[in-house]
Write an enzyme that holds these catalytic residues in place. Sequence first.
Site, PDB file in Angstrom:
ATOM      1  N   PHE A  22       0.825  -1.216   0.000  1.00 38.81           N
ATOM      2  CA  PHE A  22       0.000   0.000   0.000  1.00 38.81           C
ATOM      3  C   PHE A  22       0.864   1.274   0.000  1.00 38.81           C
ATOM      4  O   PHE A  22       0.845   2.058  -0.956  1.00 38.81           O
ATOM      5  CB  PHE A  22      -0.935  -0.070   1.229  1.00 38.81           C
ATOM      6  CG  PHE A  22      -1.500   1.226   1.693  1.00 38.81           C
ATOM      7  CD1 PHE A  22      -2.103   2.115   0.798  1.00 38.81           C
ATOM      8  CD2 PHE A  22      -1.467   1.575   3.051  1.00 38.81           C
ATOM      9  CE1 PHE A  22      -2.638   3.321   1.250  1.00 38.81           C
ATOM     10  CE2 PHE A  22      -1.999   2.770   3.497  1.00 38.81           C
ATOM     11  CZ  PHE A  22      -2.581   3.649   2.604  1.00 38.81           C
ATOM     12  N   ASP A  42      10.323  -6.130  -3.544  1.00 41.87           N
ATOM     13  CA  ASP A  42       9.223  -6.744  -2.792  1.00 41.87           C
ATOM     14  C   ASP A  42       9.279  -8.257  -2.988  1.00 41.87           C
ATOM     15  O   ASP A  42       9.771  -8.742  -4.011  1.00 41.87           O
ATOM     16  CB  ASP A  42       7.869  -6.215  -3.283  1.00 41.87           C
ATOM     17  CG  ASP A  42       6.801  -6.266  -2.194  1.00 41.87           C
ATOM     18  OD1 ASP A  42       6.393  -5.197  -1.718  1.00 41.87           O
ATOM     19  OD2 ASP A  42       6.377  -7.389  -1.826  1.00 41.87           O
ATOM     20  N   ASP A  67      13.861 -10.672  -1.195  1.00 40.62           N
ATOM     21  CA  ASP A  67      13.478 -10.694   0.215  1.00 40.62           C
ATOM     22  C   ASP A  67      14.511  -9.947   1.060  1.00 40.62           C
ATOM     23  O   ASP A  67      15.720 -10.201   0.927  1.00 40.62           O
ATOM     24  CB  ASP A  67      13.405 -12.177   0.661  1.00 40.62           C
ATOM     25  CG  ASP A  67      12.601 -12.345   1.928  1.00 40.62           C
ATOM     26  OD1 ASP A  67      12.885 -11.644   2.916  1.00 40.62           O
ATOM     27  OD2 ASP A  67      11.681 -13.183   1.914  1.00 40.62           O
ATOM     28  N   SER A  92       0.200  -5.463  11.146  1.00 41.83           N
ATOM     29  CA  SER A  92      -0.855  -6.139  11.916  1.00 41.83           C
ATOM     30  C   SER A  92      -0.402  -6.589  13.307  1.00 41.83           C
ATOM     31  O   SER A  92       0.413  -7.505  13.462  1.00 41.83           O
ATOM     32  CB  SER A  92      -1.426  -7.351  11.168  1.00 41.83           C
ATOM     33  OG  SER A  92      -2.292  -8.070  12.009  1.00 41.83           O
ATOM     34  N   TYR A 155       4.773  -6.949  17.177  1.00 46.32           N
ATOM     35  CA  TYR A 155       4.897  -5.960  16.089  1.00 46.32           C
ATOM     36  C   TYR A 155       5.485  -4.652  16.621  1.00 46.32           C
ATOM     37  O   TYR A 155       6.447  -4.112  16.071  1.00 46.32           O
ATOM     38  CB  TYR A 155       3.519  -5.712  15.456  1.00 46.32           C
ATOM     39  CG  TYR A 155       3.504  -4.570  14.479  1.00 46.32           C
ATOM     40  CD1 TYR A 155       4.125  -4.689  13.231  1.00 46.32           C
ATOM     41  CD2 TYR A 155       2.888  -3.350  14.779  1.00 46.32           C
ATOM     42  CE1 TYR A 155       4.127  -3.626  12.326  1.00 46.32           C
ATOM     43  CE2 TYR A 155       2.878  -2.297  13.874  1.00 46.32           C
ATOM     44  CZ  TYR A 155       3.498  -2.444  12.651  1.00 46.32           C
ATOM     45  OH  TYR A 155       3.498  -1.395  11.759  1.00 46.32           O
ATOM     46  N   ASN A 184      -2.030   5.049  11.726  1.00 47.49           N
ATOM     47  CA  ASN A 184      -3.192   4.575  10.936  1.00 47.49           C
ATOM     48  C   ASN A 184      -3.333   5.239   9.565  1.00 47.49           C
ATOM     49  O   ASN A 184      -4.200   6.094   9.365  1.00 47.49           O
ATOM     50  CB  ASN A 184      -4.487   4.777  11.728  1.00 47.49           C
ATOM     51  CG  ASN A 184      -4.510   3.892  12.948  1.00 47.49           C
ATOM     52  OD1 ASN A 184      -3.866   4.206  13.954  1.00 47.49           O
ATOM     53  ND2 ASN A 184      -5.183   2.757  12.858  1.00 47.49           N
ATOM     54  N   ARG A 223      -8.662   7.201  16.750  1.00 47.25           N
ATOM     55  CA  ARG A 223      -7.374   7.107  16.062  1.00 47.25           C
ATOM     56  C   ARG A 223      -7.109   8.394  15.278  1.00 47.25           C
ATOM     57  O   ARG A 223      -8.029   9.078  14.860  1.00 47.25           O
ATOM     58  CB  ARG A 223      -7.390   5.939  15.049  1.00 47.25           C
ATOM     59  CG  ARG A 223      -7.514   4.543  15.678  1.00 47.25           C
ATOM     60  CD  ARG A 223      -6.230   4.136  16.389  1.00 47.25           C
ATOM     61  NE  ARG A 223      -6.299   2.788  16.932  1.00 47.25           N
ATOM     62  CZ  ARG A 223      -6.739   2.483  18.157  1.00 47.25           C
ATOM     63  NH1 ARG A 223      -7.160   3.426  18.959  1.00 47.25           N
ATOM     64  NH2 ARG A 223      -6.741   1.231  18.574  1.00 47.25           N
ATOM     65  N   ASP A 286      -4.430  -3.925  21.390  1.00 43.90           N
ATOM     66  CA  ASP A 286      -4.924  -2.637  20.881  1.00 43.90           C
ATOM     67  C   ASP A 286      -5.014  -1.610  22.001  1.00 43.90           C
ATOM     68  O   ASP A 286      -5.317  -1.947  23.135  1.00 43.90           O
ATOM     69  CB  ASP A 286      -6.335  -2.818  20.311  1.00 43.90           C
ATOM     70  CG  ASP A 286      -6.304  -2.986  18.806  1.00 43.90           C
ATOM     71  OD1 ASP A 286      -5.200  -2.932  18.227  1.00 43.90           O
ATOM     72  OD2 ASP A 286      -7.390  -3.160  18.216  1.00 43.90           O
TER      73      ASP A 286
HETATM   74  N1  LIG Z   1      -0.603   1.131   6.975  1.00 42.88           N
HETATM   75  C1  LIG Z   1      -0.464   1.653   8.178  1.00 42.88           C
HETATM   76  O1  LIG Z   1      -1.400   2.232   8.741  1.00 42.88           O
HETATM   77  C2  LIG Z   1       0.855   1.582   8.896  1.00 42.88           C
HETATM   78  C3  LIG Z   1       0.929   2.126  10.189  1.00 42.88           C
HETATM   79  C4  LIG Z   1       2.141   2.070  10.853  1.00 42.88           C
HETATM   80  C5  LIG Z   1       3.252   1.532  10.235  1.00 42.88           C
HETATM   81  N2  LIG Z   1       3.144   0.998   8.977  1.00 42.88           N
HETATM   82  C6  LIG Z   1       4.340   0.423   8.374  1.00 42.88           C
HETATM   83  O2  LIG Z   1       4.463   0.918   7.050  1.00 42.88           O
HETATM   84  C7  LIG Z   1       5.082  -0.051   6.206  1.00 42.88           C
HETATM   85  C8  LIG Z   1       4.239  -0.311   4.984  1.00 42.88           C
HETATM   86  O3  LIG Z   1       2.951  -0.749   5.402  1.00 42.88           O
HETATM   87  P1  LIG Z   1       1.766  -1.026   4.380  1.00 42.88           P
HETATM   88  O4  LIG Z   1       0.516  -0.639   5.079  1.00 42.88           O
HETATM   89  O5  LIG Z   1       2.077  -0.456   3.040  1.00 42.88           O
HETATM   90  O6  LIG Z   1       1.791  -2.629   4.331  1.00 42.88           O
HETATM   91  P2  LIG Z   1       1.712  -3.616   3.063  1.00 42.88           P
HETATM   92  O7  LIG Z   1       1.543  -4.983   3.631  1.00 42.88           O
HETATM   93  O8  LIG Z   1       0.690  -3.136   2.101  1.00 42.88           O
HETATM   94  O9  LIG Z   1       3.146  -3.453   2.426  1.00 42.88           O
HETATM   95  C9  LIG Z   1       4.299  -4.094   2.902  1.00 42.88           C
HETATM   96  C10 LIG Z   1       5.036  -4.657   1.704  1.00 42.88           C
HETATM   97  O10 LIG Z   1       6.252  -5.257   2.159  1.00 42.88           O
HETATM   98  C11 LIG Z   1       6.448  -6.485   1.435  1.00 42.88           C
HETATM   99  N3  LIG Z   1       7.274  -7.368   2.249  1.00 42.88           N
HETATM  100  C12 LIG Z   1       6.947  -7.972   3.424  1.00 42.88           C
HETATM  101  N4  LIG Z   1       7.953  -8.762   3.838  1.00 42.88           N
HETATM  102  C13 LIG Z   1       8.954  -8.645   2.919  1.00 42.88           C
HETATM  103  C14 LIG Z   1      10.239  -9.220   2.789  1.00 42.88           C
HETATM  104  N5  LIG Z   1      10.694 -10.099   3.709  1.00 42.88           N
HETATM  105  N6  LIG Z   1      10.990  -8.877   1.737  1.00 42.88           N
HETATM  106  C15 LIG Z   1      10.542  -8.014   0.795  1.00 42.88           C
HETATM  107  N7  LIG Z   1       9.316  -7.451   0.854  1.00 42.88           N
HETATM  108  C16 LIG Z   1       8.527  -7.764   1.902  1.00 42.88           C
HETATM  109  C17 LIG Z   1       5.024  -7.034   1.256  1.00 42.88           C
HETATM  110  O11 LIG Z   1       4.923  -7.986   0.226  1.00 42.88           O
HETATM  111  C18 LIG Z   1       4.256  -5.760   0.967  1.00 42.88           C
HETATM  112  O12 LIG Z   1       4.199  -5.468  -0.412  1.00 42.88           O
HETATM  113  C19 LIG Z   1       5.316  -1.267   7.096  1.00 42.88           C
HETATM  114  O13 LIG Z   1       6.617  -1.205   7.616  1.00 42.88           O
HETATM  115  C20 LIG Z   1       4.308  -1.085   8.218  1.00 42.88           C
HETATM  116  O14 LIG Z   1       4.697  -1.738   9.403  1.00 42.88           O
HETATM  117  C21 LIG Z   1       1.972   1.012   8.302  1.00 42.88           C
END
Ligand SMILES: NC(=O)c1ccc[n+]([C@@H]2O[C@H](COP(=O)([O-])OP(=O)(O)OC[C@H]3O[C@@H](n4cnc5c(N)ncnc54)[C@H](O)[C@@H]3O)[C@@H](O)[C@H]2O)c1
Length: 329
Positions: A22, A42, A67, A92, A155, A184, A223, A286
């Site tokens: 995302f 990715d 990876d 998550s 997490y 969020n 949030r 949570d």
């Molecule tokens: N979306 C939110 O609200 C939110 C909030 C706080 C933190 N984050 C952090 O932001 C970042 C992105 O989150 P997102 O919402 O886009 O999640 P997402 O799951 O949509 O994107 C994460 C991407 O990382 C890739 N990935 C996972 N493990 C991998 C690996 N071992 N090697 C290569 N690629 C890998 C997945 O395939 C995925 O495309 C993450 O670090 C997440 O913890 C997100």
Amino acid sequence: MGYKRLTFPKNAKFLVTGSAGFIGSNLVEAILNLGYQVRGLDNFSTGKKENVEEFLGNPKYEFLEGDIRDFDTCIKVCEGVDFVLHQAAWGSVPRSIEMPLLYEEINIKGTLNMMEASRQTNVKKFVYASSSSVYGDEPNLPKIEGREGNVLSPYALTKKVNEEYGKLYSNLYGLDTYGLRYFNVFGRRQNPDGVYAAVIPKFIKQLINNEQPMINGDGKQSRDFTYIENVIEANLKACKASHEAGGQAYNIAYGGREYLIDLYNIISKALGKEIVPKFGTQRLGDIKHSNADISKAKKFLDYDPEWDFEQGIKYTIDSYKKTIFVHSN
Ligand SMILES: NC(=O)c1ccc[n+]([C@@H]2O[C@H](COP(=O)([O-])OP(=O)(O)OC[C@H]3O[C@@H](n4cnc5c(N)ncnc54)[C@H](O)[C@@H]3O)[C@@H](O)[C@H]2O)c1
């Protein structure tokens, strides 16, 4: 001022890890729109091929499937890169409570691999995704950097460890690291499917399909929902931040506060639905309320979020109306 008028050296090259996800795919799109080169990495564990394929025709875009747990891959993707925007991780809170070992491998070891590879290849700035979950059980609002509680999930612990490494790499090796504590995030391309999906895309998709959504808890939790454009701004501005602002973590949010039940009603109204939600038990790990003080990011990163919740949710609902109808046709 948002990010659309930011400039970087003409041949600047960015690496976005997690580029099929995302936030990563939105970063790729924004950088390409600014006219700079981007490499994506990715492993498609939670990301989608369609989020990569969308940009493949652009000569400034390059994608590598790999990876972050593999150090050689990390070195390979960092070669020739100026700015690393490290998003790859598993999100998550509930899933991390079920699978702590995997979170250690991906989120801690994977991030350390990326930081070390960035150091060895002389990357200029290492910007990485942290999370508001690092505040844990700290009850005071707004959440402010330097006042954290005990973490409540594996997490959150992985993100806290990332921040410690970020500080260490900055102090010990002089690598400019910037931890962005996202609150969020929501917007186009966020995955609406599966038990671990974030609440906004999940509600939108369920309501479009006339399903009855489930609210965990009483709906009175709140949030600081943050629109994706603000997160893009923070990442790009961190790439322009001073060396002195490195080695630290910053709240990245809008600085507002929405109750879950109000969010549900806003989405229902925008979609013209009158479905009464189910209420479930509050999820383990949570917190009840969260909202951010964003003054540190404003001061040191020049972060000045342009998109408030109402504007963001309108655009998000519009984007899902298009994609969800396309999928079901
Ligand atoms: N979306 C939110 O609200 C939110 C909030 C706080 C933190 N984050 C952090 O932001 C970042 C992105 O989150 P997102 O919402 O886009 O999640 P997402 O799951 O949509 O994107 C994460 C991407 O990382 C890739 N990935 C996972 N493990 C991998 C690996 N071992 N090697 C290569 N690629 C890998 C997945 O395939 C995925 O495309 C993450 O670090 C997440 O913890 C997100």
